[in-house]
Write an enzyme that holds these catalytic residues in place. Structure first.
Site, PDB file in Angstrom:
ATOM      1  N   HIS A  25      87.826 103.016  -3.900  1.00  0.00           N
ATOM      2  CA  HIS A  25      89.244 103.409  -3.955  1.00  0.00           C
ATOM      3  C   HIS A  25      89.538 104.190  -5.252  1.00  0.00           C
ATOM      4  CE1 HIS A  25      89.622 100.079  -6.747  1.00  0.00           C
ATOM      5  NE2 HIS A  25      89.276  99.189  -5.815  1.00  0.00           N
ATOM      6  N   HIS A  28      87.904 103.072  -8.605  1.00  0.00           N
ATOM      7  CA  HIS A  28      86.511 103.481  -8.852  1.00  0.00           C
ATOM      8  C   HIS A  28      86.464 104.966  -9.232  1.00  0.00           C
ATOM      9  CE1 HIS A  28      86.047 100.212  -5.825  1.00  0.00           C
ATOM     10  NE2 HIS A  28      85.083  99.834  -6.626  1.00  0.00           N
ATOM     11  N   CYS A 135      79.181  83.495  -8.394  1.00  0.00           N
ATOM     12  CA  CYS A 135      80.325  84.213  -7.806  1.00  0.00           C
ATOM     13  C   CYS A 135      79.777  85.416  -7.042  1.00  0.00           C
ATOM     14  CB  CYS A 135      81.295  84.685  -8.881  1.00  0.00           C
ATOM     15  SG  CYS A 135      82.493  85.868  -8.232  1.00  0.00           S
ATOM     16  N   CYS A 138      81.231  88.950  -8.227  1.00  0.00           N
ATOM     17  CA  CYS A 138      80.581  89.541  -9.410  1.00  0.00           C
ATOM     18  C   CYS A 138      79.085  89.678  -9.178  1.00  0.00           C
ATOM     19  CB  CYS A 138      80.756  88.656 -10.642  1.00  0.00           C
ATOM     20  SG  CYS A 138      82.433  88.459 -11.202  1.00  0.00           S
ATOM     21  N   CYS A 153      86.598  82.191  -9.992  1.00  0.00           N
ATOM     22  CA  CYS A 153      86.297  83.281 -10.906  1.00  0.00           C
ATOM     23  C   CYS A 153      87.584  84.087 -11.114  1.00  0.00           C
ATOM     24  CB  CYS A 153      85.214  84.171 -10.298  1.00  0.00           C
ATOM     25  SG  CYS A 153      85.061  85.743 -11.140  1.00  0.00           S
ATOM     26  N   HIS A 156      87.798  87.223  -9.125  1.00  0.00           N
ATOM     27  CA  HIS A 156      87.732  87.162  -7.652  1.00  0.00           C
ATOM     28  C   HIS A 156      88.352  85.862  -7.157  1.00  0.00           C
ATOM     29  CE1 HIS A 156      84.424  89.907  -8.857  1.00  0.00           C
ATOM     30  NE2 HIS A 156      84.941  90.630  -7.887  1.00  0.00           N
ATOM     31  N   LYS A 302      96.542  94.575  -9.145  1.00  0.00           N
ATOM     32  CA  LYS A 302      95.136  94.921  -9.003  1.00  0.00           C
ATOM     33  C   LYS A 302      94.973  95.661  -7.663  1.00  0.00           C
ATOM     34  CE  LYS A 302      90.666  92.828  -8.896  1.00  0.00           C
ATOM     35  NZ  LYS A 302      89.860  91.841  -8.299  1.00  0.00           N
ATOM     36  N   LYS A 305      91.727  95.137  -1.293  1.00  0.00           N
ATOM     37  CA  LYS A 305      91.955  95.128   0.146  1.00  0.00           C
ATOM     38  C   LYS A 305      92.859  93.976   0.537  1.00  0.00           C
ATOM     39  CE  LYS A 305      88.758  97.861   2.471  1.00  0.00           C
ATOM     40  NZ  LYS A 305      87.409  98.002   2.918  1.00  0.00           N
TER      41      LYS A 305
HETATM   42  O1  ME8 Z   1      80.148  96.541 -10.475  1.00  0.00           O
HETATM   43  N1  ME8 Z   1      89.828 100.507 -12.158  1.00  0.00           N
HETATM   44  O2  ME8 Z   1      80.131  97.805  -8.541  1.00  0.00           O
HETATM   45  P1  ME8 Z   1      81.698  97.855  -8.203  1.00  0.00           P
HETATM   46  C1  ME8 Z   1      88.836 101.043 -12.890  1.00  0.00           C
HETATM   47  N2  ME8 Z   1      77.573  97.621  -8.305  1.00  0.00           N
HETATM   48  N3  ME8 Z   1      87.528 100.876 -12.607  1.00  0.00           N
HETATM   49  C2  ME8 Z   1      87.213 100.120 -11.539  1.00  0.00           C
HETATM   50  C3  ME8 Z   1      88.205  99.530 -10.713  1.00  0.00           C
HETATM   51  C4  ME8 Z   1      89.583  99.751 -11.070  1.00  0.00           C
HETATM   52  N4  ME8 Z   1      90.597  99.258 -10.383  1.00  0.00           N
HETATM   53  N5  ME8 Z   1      87.578  98.846  -9.730  1.00  0.00           N
HETATM   54  C5  ME8 Z   1      86.244  99.015  -9.945  1.00  0.00           C
HETATM   55  C6  ME8 Z   1      79.566  97.115  -9.564  1.00  0.00           C
HETATM   56  N6  ME8 Z   1      86.025  99.766 -11.029  1.00  0.00           N
HETATM   57  C7  ME8 Z   1      78.037  97.219  -9.573  1.00  0.00           C
HETATM   58  C8  ME8 Z   1      77.631  98.194 -10.654  1.00  0.00           C
HETATM   59  S1  ME8 Z   1      75.768  99.553 -12.054  1.00  0.00           S
HETATM   60  C9  ME8 Z   1      74.117  99.416 -12.255  1.00  0.00           C
HETATM   61  C10 ME8 Z   1      76.134  98.353 -10.812  1.00  0.00           C
HETATM   62  C11 ME8 Z   1      84.733 100.156 -11.634  1.00  0.00           C
HETATM   63  O3  ME8 Z   1      81.765  98.609  -6.929  1.00  0.00           O
HETATM   64  C12 ME8 Z   1      83.923  98.960 -12.113  1.00  0.00           C
HETATM   65  O4  ME8 Z   1      84.393  98.511 -13.370  1.00  0.00           O
HETATM   66  O5  ME8 Z   1      82.313  96.505  -8.265  1.00  0.00           O
HETATM   67  C13 ME8 Z   1      82.531  99.555 -12.169  1.00  0.00           C
HETATM   68  O6  ME8 Z   1      82.314 100.246 -13.377  1.00  0.00           O
HETATM   69  C14 ME8 Z   1      82.535 100.532 -10.983  1.00  0.00           C
HETATM   70  O7  ME8 Z   1      83.910 100.762 -10.644  1.00  0.00           O
HETATM   71  C15 ME8 Z   1      81.799  99.978  -9.768  1.00  0.00           C
HETATM   72  O8  ME8 Z   1      82.319  98.718  -9.404  1.00  0.00           O
END
Ligand code: ME8
Length: 484
Positions: A25, A28, A135, A138, A153, A156, A302, A305
């Site tokens: 979203h 990310h 968790c 995470c 957590c 979550h 936050k 979904k």
């Molecule tokens: O953590 N605002 O994946 P992920 C800003 N697969 N950044 C956000 C956010 C938001 N609302 N939501 C998510 C993972 N992010 C692992 C990473 S790396 C080797 C493995 C950021 O899909 C989050 O902080 O939960 C992270 O940096 C990235 O999106 C992916 O999150």
């Protein structure tokens, strides 16, 4: 410090790879836009061939496996579909990655497996029993002190914490404590500075041996532990290796390369404490900087979904255009704490900075230049404005610390100077043709300069303005941003 005072020979820029449990979203998207802007800037500064930019999807682990089961799809197909949808979202934002890596790619599975095998042989990994909490959100083991008062957590709260009792392989994490401490004290290893103390605090509590595998009967979706078909590699131990898988064959995991990982605050610990431990153990190069950003919240909540407030990047891009979306997020800068966004604020910024600010000034100057019938010689416009090298100009100094927000402020100051210059010199009232040429030349050159330095931020808009202005005869076109 300026962006060029530590000009590296080569730079590797990465984002976190997103879990393939659901489509990404706008939260990310923030990280991808930030990293993309920095990658585009360094391509200009160092040359295309000296920059490598990686993003992608993290496809193994429990939460993705369960999401596939819930969707009633085979997990291979599910992750492939989500990964392709993520890629479309990322492409809609004009993200100029050199590789979009998936942890299910053959070369990655091979590399992660080799990392594990070498660590096992080195004695840093051993087999044992784990009893504790996990968790799935995470994808991490938790201690009681990390849970909230309801035993959940804090990141979550809609998920139940799992009690696990299982055989695992463990990493002797504590063995790396002294090396990690030194590393945390290295200048610029963690940016912003404030985040470094958090990690030092975590280290001071003492590192526990970390389970780095899961039993296959519990988590069937992962890379098998080499030599043990009953176990799969823990998703974090697998995912972190993606950077090396992508960069090494391209020649970007070498001593002379500056390695910058962009990550969210929730995953700093893995990047600053686990990933370097894995690399130190194998005698490999350590990343130069872990740049940590805060979270983007929507209307004070936050983005999730379960709250039903998810906005996808593609939808914003379709409504407002890609550069408007890029601008809005970059203007916020590399947020250190959380920021709140809203569509109302988005539209306010769009109208003020893009439709009125940039769009209006460009249109005004184009119109006067076209009406004047003057031909404006195309020279090195950076020099004309007193900057020796365009990509090392004063405007770029905040980029040394990835402050895209401050850089945009400086560019917008140049824009407002050009605007004020028109109002002060009133070219429409000027009768002397030589004086008129001088006034308009300054204006046109200012826009030429601004158009070029905007390229890493707003690539499409920059190209449109360059098309209008980087010719001897300046032309008017349709508005760059239509007022909402
Ligand atoms: O953590 N605002 O994946 P992920 C800003 N697969 N950044 C956000 C956010 C938001 N609302 N939501 C998510 C993972 N992010 C692992 C990473 S790396 C080797 C493995 C950021 O899909 C989050 O902080 O939960 C992270 O940096 C990235 O999106 C992916 O999150």
């Amino acid at each position: 410090m300026t962006a060029t005072s530590h000009k590296p020979q080569k730079i590797l820029i990465t984002t976190a790879i997103d879990y393939a449990n659901s489509v990404i979203h706008v939260g990310h998207a923030y990280e991808k836009i930030l990293a993309d802007c920095i990658a585009r800037y360094y391509r200009k500064l160092l040359g295309e061939e000296n920059v490598f930019f990686v993003t992608g999807t993290d496809e193994h682990g429990t939460s993705t496996y369960k999401a596939a089961q819930k969707a009633g799809e085979p997990v291979e197909e599910y992750t492939k579909r989500i990964s392709q949808e993520d890629k479309k979202q990322i492409d809609s934002l004009n993200i100029s990655y050199n590789r979009f890596i998936c942890t299910t790619n053959k070369d990655h599975k091979q590399t992660a497996s080799e990392f594990f095998e070498k660590a096992l042989k080195s004695g840093a990994i051993y087999k044992g029993k784990y009893e504790g909490l996990y968790c799935e959100g995470c994808e991490a083991y938790k201690t009681l002190t990390e849970l909230d008062e309801n035993g959940k957590c804090p990141l979550h709260v809609s998920r139940e914490i799992q009690k696990v009792e299982e055989e695992n392989y463990f990493l002797k994490w504590a063995n790396f404590t002294e090396d990690l401490k030194k590393l945390l004290e290295t200048e610029n290893f963690i940016l912003p500075e404030t985040k470094r103390n958090e990690m030092l605090g975590f280290l001071a509590q003492g590192l526990q041996d970390l389970p780095v595998s899961r039993p296959k009967y519990k988590v069937p979706w992962g890379i098998p532990v080499p030599g043990d078909e009953e176990q799969v590699i823990y998703v974090w131990y697998d995912a972190l290796v993606n950077y090396y898988t992508a960069a090494k064959p391209a020649g970007f995991w070498e001593e002379e390369v500056k390695i910058v990982h962009f990550v969210g605050k929730d995953i700093l610990r893995w990047h600053s404490l686990l990933w370097p431990a894995m690399l130190i153990n194998l005698g490999l190069k350590i990343p130069s900087t872990i740049y940590t950003h805060g979270f983007v919240n929507l209307d004070g909540q936050k983005i999730s979904k379960s709250l039903g407030n998810v906005i996808y990047p593609i939808d914003l891009v379709e409504k407002y255009g890609v550069d408007a979306v890029r601008y809005y997020f970059l203007k916020h800068g590399p947020i250190t704490e959380d920021v709140d966004i809203s569509l109302a604020h988005f539209e306010e910024v769009y109208n003020a900075d893009l439709a009125n600010g940039l769009g209006n000034t460009v249109a005004r100057i184009a119109k006067m230049a076209e009406n004047s019938g003057i031909r404006f010689e195309v020279k090195n416009w950076g020099e004309i404005l007193g900057e020796e090298k365009l990509w090392e100009g004063k405007w770029s100094s905040p980029l040394a610390e990835y402050r895209v927000d401050l850089t945009l402020q400086k560019i917008w100051e140049l824009l407002s100077q050009a605007d004020k210059h028109i109002n002060t010199h009133e070219p429409w009232a000027e009768k002397d043709p030589n004086k008129l040429r001088e006034i308009l030349e300054y204006e046109v050159n200012s826009i030429r300069y601004i158009a070029q330095v905007l390229e890493p931020f707003l690539p499409d808009t920059s190209a449109k303005i360059q098309e209008q202005f980087l010719k001897e005869t300046v032309r008017t076109t349709n508005p760059l941003f239509v007022r909402l």
